[in-house]
Scaffold this motif. Structure first.
Motif: not given
Length: 215
Positions: A32-39, A115-120
């Motif tokens: 989840s942190r990977l997705v949130a900080n992907y940039s 992707i964010t919603r599926l990750t959550d």
């Protein structure tokens, strides 16, 4: 019965289930942190390593449980249930790692809302999985058994939510994305993340079976 006397009567299976579930949640939170900080490439690499570390730790627990099954004379629940539960849980950790690896291998440039919603939803499923696993040792108590079943039902609902999100995401992807390469990348990632929730539901089904047989 000399052979039986030489073997431990019970292994500490419930504690190992809890350890594995904790590693699953660690992997899910790192992803989840990977997705949130992907940039941020640096943070992306850091959280990918954290996912890998959690998955390897989960693997070690799985191997120990499978080893202990063969060394324990009397197990607290059915051996097949122990084997199925720990290996299905390990599939969850593997899928989270696969999701992180796929994003890297496919050189995904940015994450989107889907992707964010599926990750959550995946994270919530993993957290509820941990809650359900933590109740297995106390199924003789009727209220605990009922709580375990309710938690499994919550996992089922979260999986259904993820399924709906994925169907919507796929529809949008094929309607709006002109780049075939991006379609292939995103399709693979959506499917992996939805499969995380599917596998959590599989764990919930195993737990439901254990509850019904042992409460």
């Amino acid at each position: 019965m000399l052979f039986g006397k030489l073997l431990p009567r019970e292994g500490n299976f419930f504690e190992m289930f809890n350890q594995h579930a904790a590693r699953i949640v660690e992997a899910a939170h790192a992803f989840s942190r990977l997705v949130a900080n992907y940039s941020d490439a640096g943070l992306r690499e850091r959280y990918t390593r954290e996912v890998d570390a959690a998955e390897r730790a989960a693997d070690r627990v799985t191997h120990e449980v499978n080893r202990l099954i063969h060394k324990t004379f009397i197990t607290p629940i059915d051996r097949d249930q122990i084997h199925t539960l720990i290996n299905t849980m390990d599939d969850v950790a593997d899928l989270i790692q696969d999701s992180a690896e796929t994003m890297s291998l496919y050189d995904l440039r940015q994450v989107n809302e889907e992707i964010t919603r599926l990750t959550d939803l995946s994270v919530k499923c993993c957290e509820r999985l941990q809650d359900a696993v933590g109740l297995i040792a106390r199924l003789a108590d009727a209220s605990t058994a009922e709580a375990a079943l309710k938690t499994c039902e919550e996992i089922d609902r979260l999986e259904s939510d993820a399924d709906r999100v994925m169907r919507s995401a796929m529809s949008k992807l094929f309607r709006e994305e002109p780049d075939v390469r991006e379609v292939l990348k995103l399709k693979a990632i959506y499917e992996l993340l939805e499969t995380v929730t599917d596998k959590c539901e599989d764990v919930a089904n195993v737990i439901e079976g254990i509850v019904l047989e042992n409460s």
